[in-house]
Design an enzyme around this catalytic site. Structure first.
Site, PDB file in Angstrom:
ATOM      1  CB  SER A 108     -34.653  98.627  96.639  1.00 54.49           C
ATOM      2  OG  SER A 108     -35.344  97.566  96.051  1.00 54.49           O
ATOM      3  CE1 TYR A 141     -41.522  97.124  97.256  1.00 51.47           C
ATOM      4  CE2 TYR A 141     -42.302  96.400  95.108  1.00 51.47           C
ATOM      5  CZ  TYR A 141     -41.289  96.529  96.035  1.00 51.47           C
ATOM      6  OH  TYR A 141     -40.023  96.069  95.726  1.00 51.47           O
ATOM      7  CB  VAL A 180     -33.365  98.167  90.013  1.00 51.81           C
ATOM      8  CG1 VAL A 180     -32.929  96.860  90.640  1.00 51.81           C
ATOM      9  CG2 VAL A 180     -34.851  98.408  90.201  1.00 51.81           C
ATOM     10  CE  LYS A 215     -37.524  96.792  98.107  1.00 52.34           C
ATOM     11  NZ  LYS A 215     -36.695  95.654  97.616  1.00 52.34           N
ATOM     12  CE1 TYR A 226     -32.747  94.241  97.933  1.00 49.91           C
ATOM     13  CE2 TYR A 226     -31.292  95.256  96.326  1.00 49.91           C
ATOM     14  CZ  TYR A 226     -32.465  95.259  97.054  1.00 49.91           C
ATOM     15  OH  TYR A 226     -33.337  96.269  96.888  1.00 49.91           O
TER      16      TYR A 226
END
Ligand code: GLN
Length: 309
Positions: free
Chosen positions: A61, A189, A252, A64, A234
């Site tokens: 992530s 992605y 992760v 991102k 998050y």
């Protein structure tokens, strides 16, 4: 600094024992949960590193942030925030629940999986290869390292098992949030998440965010760091703001990128994760660094050496 990083590593090693490596992407299960590394770049530009700071891991992530910056630079803030919101969710990173209940089916922010897939959909190009080359080119430029590449085993592993991300993407296609081919955007992605680098590379990327050199335009950087502060960990973002207070983004794969504008660019690695999918060692190390060096953005005292309490 060296002393603080050494202490951070020993706290990180203890915290790593409380976490578990991600297994829902099968290839990530082979990571060594005892690995703990840290790299930090000071305002003077010196890189300090300790522990397994030269062990490569997949960004997951953290990638991102890079695609968000690309989309903001290429399409602009208005177009980006027409696709995704800018609000934290309090839900897990891969949650599906709000996509249906929100009136416009717009993902709440660019860092939950749904929002990140919508941002990846915006990467321009004529083909998957062309679009991936643009992402890689930008990452290599940010890190100033042409050798950065994709861990194809990790990318394939997620492609083969990413059923929930597929569900999010097909739902968004139906709702008109995704504009391009769903499978092509998903493959892009999964590949961006599998970009592999060390803490040292990631800390160098962090220097572009902490100590801007013009490569990332001012409004883009401001928006990216704001999203990191509010949504980067998050449903752990609030706790991270209180305990660490840096703009952060976790993955992760075990990495965390943490920035205090003008004061610190830090990358941590520790693949043993807490229940929210954030690196257990990374959180412990960043908490220690923030307390010891006064790195919280919310620590007004740290900005005035005359104040001590
Ligand atoms: N590739 C991962 C996924 O989509 C990224 C999630 C993460 O790092 N939190 O599930």
């Amino acid at each position: 600094m060296e002393q603080t990083l050494k202490q951070a590593i020993s706290l990180g090693r203890a915290a790593a024992l409380t976490g578990k490596v991600a297994t829902y992407i099968p290839e990530l299960a082979s990571a060594d949960p005892s690995h703990v590394g840290i790299a930090a770049v000071t305002p003077q530009g010196t890189l300090h590193a300790e522990g397994e700071s030269a062990t490569p891991f997949s960004l997951q992530s953290i990638s991102k942030v890079i695609t968000l910056i690309m989309a903001l630079m290429e399409a602009g803030e208005e177009a980006v925030f027409a696709r995704v919101g800018m609000e934290p969710t309090g839900d897990a990173f891969n949650s599906i629940v709000r996509l249906e209940t929100l009136p416009d089916h717009k993902p709440l922010n660019p860092f939950i999986n749904a929002g990140a897939i919508a941002i990846t959909d915006m990467v321009p190009g004529n083909s998957f290869e062309d679009r991936l080359a643009r992402v890689l080119h930008f990452v290599r430029r940010l890190a100033d390292n042409e050798a950065i590449s994709i861990n194809k085993k990790v990318a394939h592993s997620e492609w083969a098992t990413g059923h929930r991300n597929r569900a999010l993407a097909y739902f968004m296609k139906d709702a008109g949030v995704l504009k391009r081919g769903v499978e092509e955007t998903l493959k892009l992605y999964f590949n961006q998440c599998a970009i592999s680098m060390t803490c040292e590379d990631l800390a160098r990327i962090g220097t572009r965010l902490a100590y801007p050199d013009g490569l990332i335009p001012r409004p883009v950087l401001r928006a990216a760091l704001a999203c990191m502060t509010t949504c980067g960990l998050y449903n752990g973002s609030g706790e991270f703001a209180v305990r660490v207070g840096m703009a952060g983004k976790s993955g992760v794969g075990g990495g965390i990128l943490a920035i205090t504008p003008g004061r610190a660019a830090v990358a941590t690695f520790g693949p043993a994760l807490d229940a929210r999918g954030n690196s257990a060692a990374g959180l412990a190390m960043l908490g220690h660094l923030s307390d010891s060096l006064g790195l919280s953005q919310f620590d007004s005292y740290a900005l005035n050496p005359a104040l001590t309490r």
